[in-house]
Design a protein around this motif. Structure first.
Motif, PDB file in Angstrom:
ATOM      1  N   ILE A 298       0.837  -1.197   0.000  1.00  0.00           N
ATOM      2  CA  ILE A 298       0.000   0.000   0.000  1.00  0.00           C
ATOM      3  C   ILE A 298       0.875   1.251   0.000  1.00  0.00           C
ATOM      4  O   ILE A 298       1.805   1.377   0.802  1.00  0.00           O
ATOM      5  CB  ILE A 298      -0.913   0.039   1.246  1.00  0.00           C
ATOM      6  CG1 ILE A 298      -1.849  -1.168   1.262  1.00  0.00           C
ATOM      7  CG2 ILE A 298      -1.693   1.336   1.304  1.00  0.00           C
ATOM      8  CD1 ILE A 298      -2.903  -1.146   0.194  1.00  0.00           C
ATOM      9  N   SER A 299       0.581   2.167  -0.894  1.00  0.00           N
ATOM     10  CA  SER A 299       1.233   3.479  -0.878  1.00  0.00           C
ATOM     11  C   SER A 299       0.141   4.550  -0.814  1.00  0.00           C
ATOM     12  O   SER A 299      -1.003   4.314  -1.202  1.00  0.00           O
ATOM     13  CB  SER A 299       2.110   3.687  -2.116  1.00  0.00           C
ATOM     14  OG  SER A 299       1.349   3.611  -3.302  1.00  0.00           O
ATOM     15  N   PHE A 300       0.509   5.697  -0.313  1.00  0.00           N
ATOM     16  CA  PHE A 300      -0.489   6.765  -0.172  1.00  0.00           C
ATOM     17  C   PHE A 300       0.190   8.113  -0.377  1.00  0.00           C
ATOM     18  O   PHE A 300       1.369   8.292  -0.062  1.00  0.00           O
ATOM     19  CB  PHE A 300      -1.171   6.705   1.202  1.00  0.00           C
ATOM     20  CG  PHE A 300      -0.221   6.754   2.360  1.00  0.00           C
ATOM     21  CD1 PHE A 300       0.132   7.959   2.951  1.00  0.00           C
ATOM     22  CD2 PHE A 300       0.331   5.587   2.864  1.00  0.00           C
ATOM     23  CE1 PHE A 300       1.012   8.000   4.019  1.00  0.00           C
ATOM     24  CE2 PHE A 300       1.214   5.614   3.934  1.00  0.00           C
ATOM     25  CZ  PHE A 300       1.549   6.827   4.511  1.00  0.00           C
ATOM     26  N   GLU A 301      -0.552   9.048  -0.904  1.00  0.00           N
ATOM     27  CA  GLU A 301      -0.067  10.401  -1.152  1.00  0.00           C
ATOM     28  C   GLU A 301      -1.163  11.385  -0.748  1.00  0.00           C
ATOM     29  O   GLU A 301      -2.346  11.047  -0.699  1.00  0.00           O
ATOM     30  CB  GLU A 301       0.270  10.602  -2.640  1.00  0.00           C
ATOM     31  CG  GLU A 301       1.325   9.642  -3.172  1.00  0.00           C
ATOM     32  CD  GLU A 301       2.707   9.894  -2.585  1.00  0.00           C
ATOM     33  OE1 GLU A 301       2.923  11.015  -2.067  1.00  0.00           O
ATOM     34  OE2 GLU A 301       3.554   8.977  -2.642  1.00  0.00           O
ATOM     35  N   GLU A 302      -0.723  12.607  -0.485  1.00  0.00           N
ATOM     36  CA  GLU A 302      -1.702  13.639  -0.156  1.00  0.00           C
ATOM     37  C   GLU A 302      -2.280  14.280  -1.405  1.00  0.00           C
ATOM     38  O   GLU A 302      -3.112  15.158  -1.335  1.00  0.00           O
ATOM     39  CB  GLU A 302      -1.060  14.681   0.767  1.00  0.00           C
ATOM     40  CG  GLU A 302      -0.669  14.084   2.108  1.00  0.00           C
ATOM     41  CD  GLU A 302      -0.072  15.095   3.059  1.00  0.00           C
ATOM     42  OE1 GLU A 302      -0.567  16.233   3.082  1.00  0.00           O
ATOM     43  OE2 GLU A 302       0.886  14.753   3.763  1.00  0.00           O
ATOM     44  N   GLY A 303      -1.817  13.793  -2.581  1.00  0.00           N
ATOM     45  CA  GLY A 303      -2.375  14.269  -3.835  1.00  0.00           C
ATOM     46  C   GLY A 303      -3.361  13.268  -4.404  1.00  0.00           C
ATOM     47  O   GLY A 303      -4.223  12.773  -3.706  1.00  0.00           O
ATOM     48  N   GLY A 304      -3.188  12.908  -5.694  1.00  0.00           N
ATOM     49  CA  GLY A 304      -4.126  12.001  -6.333  1.00  0.00           C
ATOM     50  C   GLY A 304      -3.799  10.549  -6.074  1.00  0.00           C
ATOM     51  O   GLY A 304      -2.720  10.192  -5.628  1.00  0.00           O
ATOM     52  N   LEU A 307      -7.914   5.723  -4.326  1.00  0.00           N
ATOM     53  CA  LEU A 307      -8.976   5.711  -3.337  1.00  0.00           C
ATOM     54  C   LEU A 307      -8.730   6.793  -2.298  1.00  0.00           C
ATOM     55  O   LEU A 307      -7.656   6.859  -1.696  1.00  0.00           O
ATOM     56  CB  LEU A 307      -9.028   4.338  -2.652  1.00  0.00           C
ATOM     57  CG  LEU A 307     -10.111   4.130  -1.600  1.00  0.00           C
ATOM     58  CD1 LEU A 307     -11.487   4.181  -2.247  1.00  0.00           C
ATOM     59  CD2 LEU A 307      -9.908   2.786  -0.910  1.00  0.00           C
ATOM     60  N   ALA A 308      -9.717   7.639  -2.071  1.00  0.00           N
ATOM     61  CA  ALA A 308      -9.582   8.718  -1.098  1.00  0.00           C
ATOM     62  C   ALA A 308      -9.899   8.207   0.299  1.00  0.00           C
ATOM     63  O   ALA A 308     -10.749   7.351   0.503  1.00  0.00           O
ATOM     64  CB  ALA A 308     -10.514   9.871  -1.463  1.00  0.00           C
ATOM     65  N   ARG A 324      -2.817   3.674   9.449  1.00  0.00           N
ATOM     66  CA  ARG A 324      -4.164   3.159   9.224  1.00  0.00           C
ATOM     67  C   ARG A 324      -5.023   4.260   8.635  1.00  0.00           C
ATOM     68  O   ARG A 324      -5.052   5.377   9.152  1.00  0.00           O
ATOM     69  CB  ARG A 324      -4.752   2.601  10.516  1.00  0.00           C
ATOM     70  CG  ARG A 324      -4.059   1.320  10.962  1.00  0.00           C
ATOM     71  CD  ARG A 324      -4.606   0.760  12.269  1.00  0.00           C
ATOM     72  NE  ARG A 324      -4.061  -0.566  12.509  1.00  0.00           N
ATOM     73  CZ  ARG A 324      -2.856  -0.807  13.029  1.00  0.00           C
ATOM     74  NH1 ARG A 324      -2.079   0.211  13.398  1.00  0.00           N
ATOM     75  NH2 ARG A 324      -2.411  -2.037  13.179  1.00  0.00           N
ATOM     76  N   ILE A 325      -5.710   3.910   7.562  1.00  0.00           N
ATOM     77  CA  ILE A 325      -6.448   4.894   6.765  1.00  0.00           C
ATOM     78  C   ILE A 325      -7.893   4.435   6.623  1.00  0.00           C
ATOM     79  O   ILE A 325      -8.165   3.266   6.305  1.00  0.00           O
ATOM     80  CB  ILE A 325      -5.786   5.043   5.375  1.00  0.00           C
ATOM     81  CG1 ILE A 325      -4.340   5.541   5.531  1.00  0.00           C
ATOM     82  CG2 ILE A 325      -6.605   5.971   4.485  1.00  0.00           C
ATOM     83  CD1 ILE A 325      -3.502   5.366   4.292  1.00  0.00           C
ATOM     84  N   HIS A 353      -4.726   9.825  -0.602  1.00  0.00           N
ATOM     85  CA  HIS A 353      -5.220   8.935  -1.634  1.00  0.00           C
ATOM     86  C   HIS A 353      -4.362   7.672  -1.613  1.00  0.00           C
ATOM     87  O   HIS A 353      -3.138   7.740  -1.533  1.00  0.00           O
ATOM     88  CB  HIS A 353      -5.185   9.602  -3.014  1.00  0.00           C
ATOM     89  CG  HIS A 353      -6.298  10.585  -3.216  1.00  0.00           C
ATOM     90  ND1 HIS A 353      -6.263  11.865  -2.691  1.00  0.00           N
ATOM     91  CD2 HIS A 353      -7.496  10.475  -3.867  1.00  0.00           C
ATOM     92  CE1 HIS A 353      -7.376  12.505  -3.015  1.00  0.00           C
ATOM     93  NE2 HIS A 353      -8.138  11.692  -3.729  1.00  0.00           N
ATOM     94  N   VAL A 354      -5.022   6.543  -1.698  1.00  0.00           N
ATOM     95  CA  VAL A 354      -4.373   5.251  -1.485  1.00  0.00           C
ATOM     96  C   VAL A 354      -4.411   4.429  -2.772  1.00  0.00           C
ATOM     97  O   VAL A 354      -5.398   4.445  -3.512  1.00  0.00           O
ATOM     98  CB  VAL A 354      -5.095   4.467  -0.364  1.00  0.00           C
ATOM     99  CG1 VAL A 354      -4.323   3.204  -0.004  1.00  0.00           C
ATOM    100  CG2 VAL A 354      -5.296   5.339   0.867  1.00  0.00           C
ATOM    101  N   ARG A 355      -3.328   3.708  -3.010  1.00  0.00           N
ATOM    102  CA  ARG A 355      -3.314   2.746  -4.107  1.00  0.00           C
ATOM    103  C   ARG A 355      -2.440   1.557  -3.693  1.00  0.00           C
ATOM    104  O   ARG A 355      -1.698   1.625  -2.715  1.00  0.00           O
ATOM    105  CB  ARG A 355      -2.778   3.380  -5.400  1.00  0.00           C
ATOM    106  CG  ARG A 355      -1.324   3.806  -5.339  1.00  0.00           C
ATOM    107  CD  ARG A 355      -0.869   4.354  -6.696  1.00  0.00           C
ATOM    108  NE  ARG A 355       0.531   4.739  -6.677  1.00  0.00           N
ATOM    109  CZ  ARG A 355       0.994   5.908  -6.277  1.00  0.00           C
ATOM    110  NH1 ARG A 355       0.131   6.847  -5.859  1.00  0.00           N
ATOM    111  NH2 ARG A 355       2.280   6.172  -6.297  1.00  0.00           N
ATOM    112  N   ALA A 356      -2.536   0.480  -4.463  1.00  0.00           N
ATOM    113  CA  ALA A 356      -1.743  -0.715  -4.198  1.00  0.00           C
ATOM    114  C   ALA A 356      -0.828  -0.988  -5.383  1.00  0.00           C
ATOM    115  O   ALA A 356      -1.112  -0.578  -6.513  1.00  0.00           O
ATOM    116  CB  ALA A 356      -2.645  -1.904  -3.934  1.00  0.00           C
ATOM    117  N   GLU A 357       0.261  -1.695  -5.112  1.00  0.00           N
ATOM    118  CA  GLU A 357       1.239  -2.036  -6.143  1.00  0.00           C
ATOM    119  C   GLU A 357       1.623  -3.498  -5.993  1.00  0.00           C
ATOM    120  O   GLU A 357       1.651  -4.040  -4.887  1.00  0.00           O
ATOM    121  CB  GLU A 357       2.485  -1.151  -6.006  1.00  0.00           C
ATOM    122  CG  GLU A 357       2.207   0.337  -6.147  1.00  0.00           C
ATOM    123  CD  GLU A 357       3.425   1.191  -5.824  1.00  0.00           C
ATOM    124  OE1 GLU A 357       4.382   0.630  -5.247  1.00  0.00           O
ATOM    125  OE2 GLU A 357       3.406   2.388  -6.129  1.00  0.00           O
TER     126      GLU A 357
END
Length: 368
Positions: A298-304, A307-308, A324-325, A353-357
């Motif tokens: 899981i990675s997350f950024e404060e931009g795009g 998943l918000a 934890r989000i 915003h969260v995404r998986a890799e």
């Protein structure tokens, strides 16, 4: 690539036409009164292998160790050491002292009135209790010069090394370790674990460790067997178990998990965290899946992102941090991310915003 099938619970290798094993447990049953503890449990261990039995309290792992050691008798099934049946559940039973098994308990259980060298030599013939053999064992475990000390003069880690040397002194066919690091503080535990693993490797010993600590099992063992409710659900290499668990329940036994729902599409799976490569690509097109995503994926950024959500908790461990989000929308479960990035600026409520890799595995979604 097809998802690998869960292997039969055997770690022994074949040598020509004959399977060579140091230990074989076949279809073992064990109850205490009306309470079953081991249920049709089977396990094979190859010579020189280090196998960890991983499971929570009450899963049967310590009872399994006691059965192997000969401290308990099976109600049914069979236990073999090399090619010898030591317990068949029907009257044939070899006592623990005749099995040549080295046993390392949780607390070391050293004799307080005996010196280090006397503890190490306790199980040896009288003529061998002093001299070169004991000295070589102390050198192997890194305790040269401490033979005349007593247990109360040693640290916890040193006491466990003495217990290991004592177990190895009898030239055992098998070494059993019953959560031997649980009483050590966190800073000492990792170094003692590494020392013990190196000593066992140097001695060429076959070893079985029982533990409820997943880090311990994954970092030490050649093979890990996950036990639950008296049955072994899967056995594989640490990497195989972690990345290819046979079921959602087994995935949970190996650390924190994220489960998301998705739809199989041409070798991938569409999820709220993005389109991810699906390792069990045999899933039929359009089928609904429950997908395992590990926290480090899981990675997350404060931009795009895909998943918000908002940060609800951040735990800093030094070498990494767990975040934890809470995704937007009612009923969404928390997403757990493990990261090495600097999280000092993250506050509770921070929008991300969260995404998986990376590739994932999935199972048919029973709730669909």
């Amino acid at each position: 690539m097809r998802c690998r099938r869960v292997r039969r619970v055997e770690v022994g290798r074949t040598d020509g036409r004959v399977r060579v094993t140091a230990l074989e447990v076949r279809d073992v049953h064990k109850s205490y009164g009306e309470q079953p503890v081991l249920r049709s449990l089977s396990l094979s261990v190859a010579p020189g292998a280090f196998v960890a039995i991983l499971g929570p309290s009450g899963s049967g792992k310590t009872t399994l160790l006691r059965v192997i050691a000969g401290f308990e008798r099976v109600d049914g099934g069979e236990v073999r050491l090399a090619d010898e049946v030591v317990d068949d559940g029907q009257g044939h039973f070899v006592s623990s002292e005749r099995r040549r098994i080295g046993y390392v308990p949780q607390e070391g259980s050293l004799f307080p009135h005996l010196s280090v060298e006397q503890n190490v030599g306790f199980g040896l013939p009288r003529a061998e209790r002093k001299g070169a053999k004991v000295d070589s064992l102390l050198e192997m475990v890194g305790l040269v010069g401490l033979g005349r000390r007593y247990p109360h003069q040693l640290s916890g880690g040193q006491q466990q090394r003495v217990a290991l040397a004592r177990a190895l002194a009898i030239r055992p066919t098998l070494v059993l370790l019953d959560e031997p690091f649980s009483s050590l503080d966190a800073g000492l535990r990792a170094s003692v674990r590494a020392d013990v693993r190196n000593v066992l490797r140097e001695a060429g010993a076959t070893a079985v460790l029982v533990t409820h600590d997943q880090d311990e099992a994954l970092s030490l063992a050649d093979e890990v067997a996950v036990i639950s409710a008296g049955r072994i659900g899967q056995v594989d290499s640490p990497q195989g178990l972690y990345y290819h668990p046979g079921s959602p329940a087994l995935a949970c036994a190996l650390g924190e998990t994220n489960f998301v729902r998705g739809v199989a599409r041409g070798g991938s799976v569409e999820t709220p965290l993005g389109v991810l490569p699906l390792e069990n690509a045999a899933a039929s097109e359009g089928s609904k899946l429950l997908v395992l995503v590990r926290p480090e994926q899981i990675s997350f950024e404060e931009g795009g992102g895909s998943l918000a959500g908002r940060v609800v908790e951040c735990e800093f461990y030094g070498h990494d941090a767990v975040v934890r989000i809470r995704p937007e929308g009612e009923g969404n479960e928390l997403i757990v991310a493990r990261t090495i990035r600097d999280t000092a600026s993250l506050q509770v409520g921070t929008p991300v915003h969260v995404r998986a890799e990376g590739a994932v595995v999935g199972w048919p979604d029973q709730a669909a």
